[in-house]
Design a protein around this motif. Structure first.
Motif, PDB file in Angstrom:
ATOM      1  N   ALA A 145       1.083  -3.050   0.538  1.00  0.00           N
ATOM      2  CA  ALA A 145       1.252  -2.293  -0.705  1.00  0.00           C
ATOM      3  C   ALA A 145       1.257  -3.199  -1.929  1.00  0.00           C
ATOM      4  O   ALA A 145       0.813  -2.804  -3.003  1.00  0.00           O
ATOM      5  CB  ALA A 145       2.543  -1.475  -0.649  1.00  0.00           C
ATOM      6  N   ARG A 146       1.755  -4.416  -1.795  1.00  0.00           N
ATOM      7  CA  ARG A 146       1.851  -5.343  -2.929  1.00  0.00           C
ATOM      8  C   ARG A 146       0.702  -6.344  -2.993  1.00  0.00           C
ATOM      9  O   ARG A 146       0.466  -6.955  -4.034  1.00  0.00           O
ATOM     10  CB  ARG A 146       3.166  -6.139  -2.850  1.00  0.00           C
ATOM     11  N   ARG A 147      -0.013  -6.528  -1.894  1.00  0.00           N
ATOM     12  CA  ARG A 147      -1.026  -7.598  -1.833  1.00  0.00           C
ATOM     13  C   ARG A 147      -2.087  -7.478  -2.917  1.00  0.00           C
ATOM     14  O   ARG A 147      -2.540  -8.474  -3.485  1.00  0.00           O
ATOM     15  CB  ARG A 147      -1.673  -7.633  -0.445  1.00  0.00           C
ATOM     16  N   GLY A 148      -2.511  -6.269  -3.248  1.00  0.00           N
ATOM     17  CA  GLY A 148      -3.561  -6.067  -4.240  1.00  0.00           C
ATOM     18  C   GLY A 148      -3.217  -6.573  -5.628  1.00  0.00           C
ATOM     19  O   GLY A 148      -4.105  -6.940  -6.394  1.00  0.00           O
ATOM     20  N   GLU A 149      -1.950  -6.618  -5.961  1.00  0.00           N
ATOM     21  CA  GLU A 149      -1.536  -7.076  -7.298  1.00  0.00           C
ATOM     22  C   GLU A 149      -1.313  -8.580  -7.357  1.00  0.00           C
ATOM     23  O   GLU A 149      -1.005  -9.116  -8.412  1.00  0.00           O
ATOM     24  CB  GLU A 149      -0.249  -6.351  -7.725  1.00  0.00           C
ATOM     25  N   LEU A 150      -1.484  -9.257  -6.228  1.00  0.00           N
ATOM     26  CA  LEU A 150      -1.202 -10.686  -6.144  1.00  0.00           C
ATOM     27  C   LEU A 150      -2.497 -11.487  -6.085  1.00  0.00           C
ATOM     28  O   LEU A 150      -3.469 -11.075  -5.459  1.00  0.00           O
ATOM     29  CB  LEU A 150      -0.346 -10.980  -4.905  1.00  0.00           C
ATOM     30  N   GLY A 151      -2.498 -12.639  -6.698  1.00  0.00           N
ATOM     31  CA  GLY A 151      -3.674 -13.495  -6.706  1.00  0.00           C
ATOM     32  C   GLY A 151      -3.832 -14.267  -5.402  1.00  0.00           C
ATOM     33  O   GLY A 151      -3.033 -14.150  -4.478  1.00  0.00           O
ATOM     34  N   ASP A 152      -4.878 -15.075  -5.366  1.00  0.00           N
ATOM     35  CA  ASP A 152      -5.173 -15.863  -4.175  1.00  0.00           C
ATOM     36  C   ASP A 152      -4.695 -17.304  -4.307  1.00  0.00           C
ATOM     37  O   ASP A 152      -5.091 -18.164  -3.529  1.00  0.00           O
ATOM     38  CB  ASP A 152      -6.682 -15.838  -3.902  1.00  0.00           C
ATOM     39  N   GLY A 153      -3.828 -17.571  -5.268  1.00  0.00           N
ATOM     40  CA  GLY A 153      -3.320 -18.921  -5.472  1.00  0.00           C
ATOM     41  C   GLY A 153      -2.341 -19.375  -4.408  1.00  0.00           C
ATOM     42  O   GLY A 153      -2.041 -20.549  -4.295  1.00  0.00           O
ATOM     43  N   ALA A 154      -1.845 -18.434  -3.617  1.00  0.00           N
ATOM     44  CA  ALA A 154      -0.905 -18.758  -2.539  1.00  0.00           C
ATOM     45  C   ALA A 154      -1.492 -18.269  -1.221  1.00  0.00           C
ATOM     46  O   ALA A 154      -2.331 -17.375  -1.186  1.00  0.00           O
ATOM     47  CB  ALA A 154       0.445 -18.085  -2.793  1.00  0.00           C
ATOM     48  N   ASP A 155      -1.057 -18.870  -0.130  1.00  0.00           N
ATOM     49  CA  ASP A 155      -1.419 -18.422   1.215  1.00  0.00           C
ATOM     50  C   ASP A 155      -0.447 -17.300   1.570  1.00  0.00           C
ATOM     51  O   ASP A 155       0.701 -17.555   1.929  1.00  0.00           O
ATOM     52  CB  ASP A 155      -1.293 -19.587   2.192  1.00  0.00           C
ATOM     53  N   TRP A 156      -0.886 -16.043   1.423  1.00  0.00           N
ATOM     54  CA  TRP A 156      -0.012 -14.888   1.596  1.00  0.00           C
ATOM     55  C   TRP A 156       0.076 -14.463   3.052  1.00  0.00           C
ATOM     56  O   TRP A 156      -0.935 -14.235   3.703  1.00  0.00           O
ATOM     57  CB  TRP A 156      -0.500 -13.710   0.755  1.00  0.00           C
ATOM     58  N   LEU A 157       1.284 -14.343   3.553  1.00  0.00           N
ATOM     59  CA  LEU A 157       1.557 -13.765   4.861  1.00  0.00           C
ATOM     60  C   LEU A 157       1.893 -12.303   4.608  1.00  0.00           C
ATOM     61  O   LEU A 157       2.896 -11.996   3.961  1.00  0.00           O
ATOM     62  CB  LEU A 157       2.744 -14.484   5.530  1.00  0.00           C
ATOM     63  N   VAL A 158       1.044 -11.403   5.088  1.00  0.00           N
ATOM     64  CA  VAL A 158       1.223  -9.972   4.846  1.00  0.00           C
ATOM     65  C   VAL A 158       1.943  -9.378   6.058  1.00  0.00           C
ATOM     66  O   VAL A 158       1.383  -9.292   7.148  1.00  0.00           O
ATOM     67  CB  VAL A 158      -0.122  -9.267   4.582  1.00  0.00           C
ATOM     68  N   LEU A 159       3.201  -9.014   5.836  1.00  0.00           N
ATOM     69  CA  LEU A 159       4.079  -8.609   6.933  1.00  0.00           C
ATOM     70  C   LEU A 159       3.571  -7.435   7.750  1.00  0.00           C
ATOM     71  O   LEU A 159       3.757  -7.405   8.965  1.00  0.00           O
ATOM     72  CB  LEU A 159       5.472  -8.273   6.399  1.00  0.00           C
ATOM     73  N   ASP A 160       2.947  -6.462   7.106  1.00  0.00           N
ATOM     74  CA  ASP A 160       2.560  -5.260   7.837  1.00  0.00           C
ATOM     75  C   ASP A 160       1.077  -5.227   8.220  1.00  0.00           C
ATOM     76  O   ASP A 160       0.545  -4.182   8.531  1.00  0.00           O
ATOM     77  CB  ASP A 160       2.969  -3.993   7.088  1.00  0.00           C
ATOM     78  N   GLU A 161       0.416  -6.380   8.237  1.00  0.00           N
ATOM     79  CA  GLU A 161      -0.938  -6.453   8.777  1.00  0.00           C
ATOM     80  C   GLU A 161      -0.839  -6.534  10.294  1.00  0.00           C
ATOM     81  O   GLU A 161       0.081  -7.159  10.843  1.00  0.00           O
ATOM     82  CB  GLU A 161      -1.678  -7.685   8.263  1.00  0.00           C
ATOM     83  N   ARG A 162      -1.789  -5.923  10.952  1.00  0.00           N
ATOM     84  CA  ARG A 162      -1.784  -5.879  12.420  1.00  0.00           C
ATOM     85  C   ARG A 162      -1.702  -7.276  13.045  1.00  0.00           C
ATOM     86  O   ARG A 162      -0.908  -7.511  13.948  1.00  0.00           O
ATOM     87  CB  ARG A 162      -3.026  -5.146  12.911  1.00  0.00           C
ATOM     88  N   SER A 163      -2.500  -8.227  12.540  1.00  0.00           N
ATOM     89  CA  SER A 163      -2.506  -9.575  13.125  1.00  0.00           C
ATOM     90  C   SER A 163      -1.150 -10.259  12.955  1.00  0.00           C
ATOM     91  O   SER A 163      -0.686 -10.970  13.844  1.00  0.00           O
ATOM     92  CB  SER A 163      -3.613 -10.429  12.517  1.00  0.00           C
ATOM     93  N   THR A 164      -0.498 -10.046  11.811  1.00  0.00           N
ATOM     94  CA  THR A 164       0.829 -10.625  11.587  1.00  0.00           C
ATOM     95  C   THR A 164       1.834 -10.008  12.538  1.00  0.00           C
ATOM     96  O   THR A 164       2.632 -10.717  13.163  1.00  0.00           O
ATOM     97  CB  THR A 164       1.279 -10.404  10.129  1.00  0.00           C
TER      98      THR A 164
END
Length: 139
Positions: A99-118
């Motif tokens: 839900a929040r990933r779209g508002e965030l840039g790519d300057g950090a390595d984001w771990l997306v908690l609710d992604e299937r692979s995570t």
């Protein structure tokens, strides 16, 4: 496999004692500790180290508490993205949700908690206390 700790560990999250069972929407201390251990291991496998600034852009309260605990367990520093900014200054890693990933840039390595692979990696990661050999020292 039991995750019962028989000897005190130095990286267990100190929490005040509760006499009653957890209420819906609350997390028992032991569960918080185990969930944070798993998430801390995921951060370590991504290359996060003690002393790193890790951005936390997590809205659900329980997930944000677990994320902050995991960051502190590895000796990293939890930071919040600045209002209107796409990341937190100096953060090379971040934890968020879809839900929040779209508002965030790519300057950090984001771990997306609710992604299937995570979620798949999280579920098979050990929840035992982190060993000193897993943690890297701040240089």
């Amino acid at each position: 496999m039991s995750t019962l700790v028989t000897a005190p560990a130095d990286n267990v999250i100190p929490m005040r004692s509760r006499s009653a069972a957890p209420v819906a929407g609350h997390l028992a201390d032991a569960d918080l500790d185990r969930w944070a251990n798993r998430l801390a291991r995921l951060l370590l496998t991504r290359g996060a180290d003690a002393g790193d600034r890790i951005a936390l852009a997590v809205d659900p309260r329980i997930e944000s508490v677990v994320a902050e605990a995991a960051v502190r367990k590895i000796g990293a520093i939890p930071v919040s993205p600045i209002e209107g900014a796409s990341t937190a200054p100096g953060a090379g890693f971040g934890i968020t949700t879809r839900a929040r990933r779209g508002e965030l840039g790519d300057g950090a390595d984001w771990l997306v908690l609710d992604e299937r692979s995570t979620l798949q990696r999280y579920l098979v990661t050990s929840d035992a206390p982190l060993a000193a050999t897993e943690l890297r020292a701040v240089c």
